[in-house]
Motif scaffolding. Structure first.
Motif, mmCIF file in Angstrom:
data_model
loop_
_atom_site.group_PDB
_atom_site.id
_atom_site.type_symbol
_atom_site.label_atom_id
_atom_site.label_comp_id
_atom_site.label_asym_id
_atom_site.label_seq_id
_atom_site.Cartn_x
_atom_site.Cartn_y
_atom_site.Cartn_z
ATOM 1 N N GLU A 14 11.596 -1.165 4.993
ATOM 2 C CA GLU A 14 13.053 -0.796 4.487
ATOM 3 C C GLU A 14 13.766 -1.939 3.858
ATOM 4 N N LYS A 15 13.551 -3.112 4.242
ATOM 5 C CA LYS A 15 14.251 -4.172 3.457
ATOM 6 C C LYS A 15 13.604 -4.450 1.996
ATOM 7 N N ASN A 73 0.690 -1.303 0.048
ATOM 8 C CA ASN A 73 -0.054 -0.003 0.060
ATOM 9 C C ASN A 73 0.720 1.473 0.198
ATOM 10 N N ALA A 74 1.978 1.121 0.625
ATOM 11 C CA ALA A 74 3.217 2.188 0.534
ATOM 12 C C ALA A 74 3.411 3.019 -0.730
ATOM 13 N N GLN A 101 15.805 -3.988 -1.635
ATOM 14 C CA GLN A 101 15.478 -4.944 -2.799
ATOM 15 C C GLN A 101 15.306 -4.374 -4.185
ATOM 16 N N GLU A 102 14.445 -3.370 -3.798
ATOM 17 C CA GLU A 102 13.751 -2.679 -5.034
ATOM 18 C C GLU A 102 14.885 -1.926 -5.629
ATOM 19 N N SER A 103 15.852 -1.309 -4.894
ATOM 20 C CA SER A 103 16.791 -0.239 -5.185
ATOM 21 C C SER A 103 17.824 -0.959 -6.161
ATOM 22 N N PHE A 104 17.798 -2.640 -6.410
ATOM 23 C CA PHE A 104 18.504 -3.154 -7.258
ATOM 24 C C PHE A 104 18.193 -3.146 -8.587
#
Ligand code: ATP
Ligand code: MG
Length: 390
Positions: free
Chosen positions: A358-359, A303-304, A363-366
């Motif tokens: 946070e985690k 939802n974020a 992961q998405e930043s990859f």
């Protein structure tokens, strides 16, 4: 064709208060007209009551089935119509009522100038029936048979003995537009139905991962949208490919984050599609705790990424309650046909049950090109024609 067979349509009082009364009523009338447009019958829209007239008897069941798909109609009754003449009323009452058992007459007089009030009608008609049918007896509290007599203002009197519940809710199209995430499963069509019942116009969005998911999986979403069209006139269905996004996640991120990340992409795409299509909210079929992606933690993380309201009408429902509705609205049989959902592509052995933002963001930043991936998916959106008549 019998001129005096009619179907009475009742609608709720709730939304008929205040300034919006006409708006709601006009929408309801329009929806009824459209629903019965291919049926040879006449519609009469009176104050507080609508009537279907002049149809042939064999169409009665079809008309009732169609009316049961129109939100805003609370109940219908098949009735016989006559004029104000008490002799005519009595003749019809005699024809309709059984020959033995217990009965009661229940009159309602909206035409206040009628020479008898409701109590007098009840009594006079009751006495006539007792006289003409000696095996009948009166029971005011728990009769076997209740004959309703409705004296209307426009010269008509309606007699009926049963009432069928209909869908209720608010007229379709009176509560803005929502984007329904429509999978091929049991839950999402029910979720769409529930918001449509509150008057919301539905546009559907289906995600596929062709060629990992088959054409048949997409066809199933189309079939479901067709069934929903019975309740949601002119529903549109759009299909988006998630294939490249899923392949990228699979390559770059930890396997157990797959579902969480895919769902975040789904929500981002959904919000963009919603805004592009005049929808003010997203609707999905999540039910708390049903699967790993439907825990509070998972829902928080997915939802974020969106800022518009996400409606989850099934959140507090058990599967069997959802199935009962799916059966009632006719989607269940199609929903349980075997199919692959895009959520099951690259399915990890142990999906995360309690992801943290946070985690997940780490992961998405990859995925460096994630904005491009979303743009591309949206550019290639396919609008599917689902109308059966086209
Ligand atoms: P459903 O029975 O509706 O498929 P589900 O219990 O299988 O739901 P999930 O697969 O976790 O649950 O999906 C939750 C919700 O996400 C669905 O109800 C639907 O609104 C949306 N969703 C899932 N897969 C898709 C898809 N392929 N396309 C569009 N929406 C989807
Ligand atoms: Mg599903």
């Amino acid at each position: 064709m019998s001129d005096n067979n009619v179907i009475l349509i009742r609608f709720g009082e709730l939304y008929l208060k205040g300034k919006n009364k006409n708006y709601f009523e006009n929408m309801l009338k329009d929806n009824i007209r459209k629903k019965l447009k291919d049926i040879d019958c006449k519609l009469y829209f009176g104050r507080g009551r609508y009537v279907v007239k002049e149809y042939s008897a064999e169409l009665e069941t079809v008309i009732i089935e169609k009316l049961q798909q129109v939100f805003g109609i609370h109940s219908v009754s098949v009735a016989r119509r006559c004029g104000y003449d008490f002799g005519e009323i009595t003749a019809l009452a005699v024809e309709m009522s059984p020959n033995n058992g217990t009965f009661r007459v229940s009159a309602h007089r909206s035409y206040k100038k009628y020479p008898m009030d409701s109590m007098q009608i009840n009594r006079a008609l009751g006495e006539k029936l007792l006289e003409l049918k000696p095996k009948l007896s009166v029971d005011l509290h728990a009769p076997d048979y209740i004959l309703h007599v409705d004296v209307r203002e426009d010269g008509d009197v309606y007699l009926y003995d049963s009432t069928l519940r209909c869908a209720g809710g608010m007229p379709y199209g009176t509560s803005s537009n929502g984007l329904l995430l429509l999978s091929g499963g049991i839950d999402s069509p029910v979720a769409g139905y529930m918001l449509a019942k509150r008057g919301m116009s539905i546009t559907a969005l289906h995600f596929h991962s062709y060629p990992y998911t088959s054409e048949a999986a997409k066809d199933k979403a189309i079939q479901l949208a067709r069934i929903l069209e019975n309740y949601c006139p002119n529903i549109r269905l759009m299909c988006v490919s998630l294939t490249e996004i899923q392949e990228t996640i699979h390559k770059k991120c930890k396997p157990n984050y797959m579902i969480t990340l895919v769902r975040r992409f789904m929500m981002r795409i959904a919000e963009r599609v919603a805004r592009n299509n005049g929808c003010g909210c997203i609707i999905n079929g999540e039910s708390l705790g049903q699967v790993a992606s439907q825990t509070l933690e998972s829902i928080t993380v997915t939802n974020a990424v969106v800022s518009m309201p996400v409606f989850r009408p099934l959140i507090g429902m058990d599967k069997d309650e959802i199935i009962t509705i799916a059966e009632k609205i006719g989607t269940f049989k199609t929903s349980i046909e075997p199919y692959e959902d895009c959520c099951t592509v690259f399915l990890p052995e142990f999906p995360l049950i309690k992801p943290t933002l946070e985690k997940v963001e780490e992961q998405e930043s990859f995925i460096k090109n994630y904005a491009d991936l979303i743009d591309k998916a949206i550019e290639n959106i396919e609008t599917v024609s689902i109308s059966q008549t086209v």
